[in-house]
Design a protein around this motif. Structure first.
Motif, PDB file in Angstrom:
ATOM      1  N   UNK A 173      44.136 -20.326  -6.953  1.00 55.05           N
ATOM      2  CA  UNK A 173      43.934 -20.202  -8.396  1.00 55.05           C
ATOM      3  C   UNK A 173      42.451 -20.081  -8.724  1.00 55.05           C
ATOM      4  N   UNK A 174      41.622 -20.923  -8.088  1.00 49.70           N
ATOM      5  CA  UNK A 174      40.172 -20.862  -8.313  1.00 49.70           C
ATOM      6  C   UNK A 174      39.627 -19.500  -7.885  1.00 49.70           C
ATOM      7  N   UNK A 175      40.111 -19.007  -6.762  1.00 49.04           N
ATOM      8  CA  UNK A 175      39.662 -17.698  -6.274  1.00 49.04           C
ATOM      9  C   UNK A 175      40.023 -16.594  -7.266  1.00 49.04           C
ATOM     10  N   UNK A 176      41.228 -16.676  -7.837  1.00 47.78           N
ATOM     11  CA  UNK A 176      41.648 -15.670  -8.825  1.00 47.78           C
ATOM     12  C   UNK A 176      40.792 -15.757 -10.089  1.00 47.78           C
ATOM     13  N   UNK A 177      40.460 -16.995 -10.486  1.00 43.63           N
ATOM     14  CA  UNK A 177      39.624 -17.200 -11.675  1.00 43.63           C
ATOM     15  C   UNK A 177      38.257 -16.541 -11.500  1.00 43.63           C
ATOM     16  N   UNK A 178      37.727 -16.613 -10.284  1.00 47.37           N
ATOM     17  CA  UNK A 178      36.422 -16.019 -10.015  1.00 47.37           C
ATOM     18  C   UNK A 178      36.489 -14.497 -10.026  1.00 47.37           C
ATOM     19  N   UNK A 179      37.653 -13.967  -9.638  1.00 50.13           N
ATOM     20  CA  UNK A 179      37.808 -12.511  -9.606  1.00 50.13           C
ATOM     21  C   UNK A 179      38.048 -11.921 -10.986  1.00 50.13           C
ATOM     22  N   UNK A 180      38.881 -12.604 -11.804  1.00 51.90           N
ATOM     23  CA  UNK A 180      39.226 -12.023 -13.109  1.00 51.90           C
ATOM     24  C   UNK A 180      38.287 -12.433 -14.250  1.00 51.90           C
ATOM     25  N   UNK A 181      37.251 -13.239 -13.924  1.00 51.43           N
ATOM     26  CA  UNK A 181      36.251 -13.558 -14.935  1.00 51.43           C
ATOM     27  C   UNK A 181      36.469 -14.855 -15.686  1.00 51.43           C
ATOM     28  N   UNK A 218      36.438 -17.792 -14.588  1.00 51.10           N
ATOM     29  CA  UNK A 218      35.507 -18.802 -14.074  1.00 51.10           C
ATOM     30  C   UNK A 218      34.215 -18.813 -14.895  1.00 51.10           C
ATOM     31  N   UNK A 219      33.772 -17.639 -15.298  1.00 49.66           N
ATOM     32  CA  UNK A 219      32.524 -17.516 -16.044  1.00 49.66           C
ATOM     33  C   UNK A 219      32.638 -18.071 -17.457  1.00 49.66           C
ATOM     34  N   UNK A 220      33.861 -18.215 -17.964  1.00 49.30           N
ATOM     35  CA  UNK A 220      34.035 -18.737 -19.328  1.00 49.30           C
ATOM     36  C   UNK A 220      33.945 -20.263 -19.368  1.00 49.30           C
ATOM     37  N   UNK A 221      33.964 -20.898 -18.185  1.00 46.99           N
ATOM     38  CA  UNK A 221      33.881 -22.360 -18.119  1.00 46.99           C
ATOM     39  C   UNK A 221      32.445 -22.825 -18.338  1.00 46.99           C
ATOM     40  N   UNK A 222      32.317 -24.060 -18.788  1.00 38.78           N
ATOM     41  CA  UNK A 222      30.981 -24.628 -18.962  1.00 38.78           C
ATOM     42  C   UNK A 222      30.384 -24.920 -17.585  1.00 38.78           C
ATOM     43  N   UNK A 223      29.082 -25.167 -17.533  1.00 39.22           N
ATOM     44  CA  UNK A 223      28.410 -25.434 -16.268  1.00 39.22           C
ATOM     45  C   UNK A 223      29.009 -26.656 -15.578  1.00 39.22           C
ATOM     46  N   UNK A 248      32.474 -25.751 -14.167  1.00 41.01           N
ATOM     47  CA  UNK A 248      32.348 -24.924 -12.955  1.00 41.01           C
ATOM     48  C   UNK A 248      31.975 -25.785 -11.758  1.00 41.01           C
ATOM     49  N   UNK A 249      31.105 -26.769 -11.982  1.00 41.38           N
ATOM     50  CA  UNK A 249      30.690 -27.672 -10.913  1.00 41.38           C
ATOM     51  C   UNK A 249      31.891 -28.483 -10.406  1.00 41.38           C
ATOM     52  N   UNK A 250      32.714 -28.964 -11.335  1.00 43.41           N
ATOM     53  CA  UNK A 250      33.905 -29.748 -10.967  1.00 43.41           C
ATOM     54  C   UNK A 250      34.901 -28.889 -10.184  1.00 43.41           C
ATOM     55  N   UNK A 251      35.078 -27.658 -10.645  1.00 40.35           N
ATOM     56  CA  UNK A 251      36.002 -26.736  -9.977  1.00 40.35           C
ATOM     57  C   UNK A 251      35.507 -26.415  -8.561  1.00 40.35           C
ATOM     58  N   UNK A 252      34.207 -26.189  -8.421  1.00 42.33           N
ATOM     59  CA  UNK A 252      33.637 -25.868  -7.109  1.00 42.33           C
ATOM     60  C   UNK A 252      33.771 -27.041  -6.139  1.00 42.33           C
ATOM     61  N   UNK A 253      33.565 -28.252  -6.664  1.00 39.90           N
ATOM     62  CA  UNK A 253      33.706 -29.443  -5.819  1.00 39.90           C
ATOM     63  C   UNK A 253      35.150 -29.614  -5.355  1.00 39.90           C
ATOM     64  N   UNK A 254      36.088 -29.400  -6.281  1.00 41.55           N
ATOM     65  CA  UNK A 254      37.507 -29.508  -5.931  1.00 41.55           C
ATOM     66  C   UNK A 254      37.878 -28.463  -4.879  1.00 41.55           C
ATOM     67  N   UNK A 255      37.389 -27.244  -5.087  1.00 40.86           N
ATOM     68  CA  UNK A 255      37.683 -26.139  -4.157  1.00 40.86           C
ATOM     69  C   UNK A 255      37.120 -26.435  -2.771  1.00 40.86           C
ATOM     70  N   UNK A 256      35.903 -26.960  -2.722  1.00 38.09           N
ATOM     71  CA  UNK A 256      35.250 -27.272  -1.437  1.00 38.09           C
ATOM     72  C   UNK A 256      35.985 -28.377  -0.697  1.00 38.09           C
ATOM     73  N   UNK A 257      36.439 -29.389  -1.441  1.00 35.67           N
ATOM     74  CA  UNK A 257      37.159 -30.511  -0.823  1.00 35.67           C
ATOM     75  C   UNK A 257      38.495 -30.043  -0.257  1.00 35.67           C
TER      76      UNK A 257
END
Length: 269
Positions: free
Chosen positions: A117-125, A127-132, A135-144
């Motif tokens: 889901x995170x990967x799709x969000x980054x592709x369809x844009x 992800x960019x609509x999220x606040x900084x 985005x940090x929380x999403x990236x941490x979740x994705x990395x974990x």
């Protein structure tokens, strides 16, 4: 090397070194050759026989198109298992075993889908609509999730079997597999209980060289099974193509015969 690992190779890799005699599990007695300086020595002839037996079974599972999940979270085994399991295109767990990995597989799959889901969000844009901060929380979740479950992204259904390095350490994985009736292949040192293992490979599960030679042998057997599956599919495709050609040829011959008979009938009239 799938079924050709020699006793000398096993000896050179230190596969025969067991644990201290005071730490042994009596159920491993049939696989112990002797005791030396307070350490049990594993009978490598039995190791070779058991390894060949396990490899034959692994090859059949791979040929059937099912997955074997490799499990090894100890430091000296992690990289080795990740490399060989990855080369054989099999899933593996080398970080902490996620509780419920098998018994609560649906929930684990949901966690894996979060990564997609995170990967799709980054592709369809989106992800960019999220606040900084978001985005940090999403990236941490994705990395974990990637660290713990990234290697099982393609495992969409329960594995057909588990290959475990050190069943004492991975006792939770063993319990879950036993509960669900999933076959267990495992390197069993002299402190392990072989009664819980379907395919016991008596071996030193602490030394990296020992782990490497056993896991590599298993991975090669799996690769051979995948090759068997590929060849079988190619043969089936070839047979289907030949059958289609034969059917077309038979149809063409029948049409030509019918046309010839029609011409003959007209000439007679």
């Amino acid at each position: 090397m799938a079924n050709n690992t020699e006793v000398k190779n096993l000896l050179d890799a230190g596969v025969h070194f067991g644990h201290l005699t005071r730490k042994w599990d009596p159920n491993m007695a049939p696989y112990i050759y002797m005791e030396r300086n307070g350490i049990h020595i594993i009978n490598l002839y039995k190791t070779k026989a058991k390894l060949n037996e396990a490899n034959d079974a692994l090859r059949k599972i791979a040929a059937s198109g099912r997955k074997i999940l490799f499990v090894a979270t100890k430091k000296q085994a992690k990289d080795i298992v990740a490399q060989h399991a990855g080369d054989a295109n099999m899933p593996y767990i080398t970080e902490r075993w996620p509780g419920g990995m098998l018994t609560n597989f649906v929930t684990i799959r949901k966690a894996v889908k979060k990564m997609a889901l995170v990967d799709r969000m980054k592709k369809d844009g989106r992800y960019e609509t999220l606040s900084k901060k978001e985005r940090l929380q999403v990236d941490r979740m994705r990395a974990k999730l990637e660290k713990n479950l990234g290697s099982i992204v393609d495992m969409t259904r329960m594995p057909a079997a588990l290959f475990i390095v050190d069943t004492v350490r991975e006792h939770i994985a063993v319990k879950e597999a036993l509960k669900l009736g999933i076959p267990i292949f495992a390197m069993a040192d002299t402190n392990a209980n072989p009664r819980d293992i379907d395919y016991v490979i008596p071996s030193n599960d602490d030394a990296s060289k020992s782990i490497d030679i056993i896991v590599n042998s298993a991975a090669e057997a799996i690769k051979a099974g995948l090759e068997d599956r590929k060849n079988e599919k190619n043969n089936e495709a070839a047979k289907a193509e030949k059958a289609e050609k034969d059917a077309k040829a038979a149809k063409a011959e029948k049409t030509a015969k019918a046309a010839k008979e029609a011409v003959n009938t007209e000439e007679e009239e």
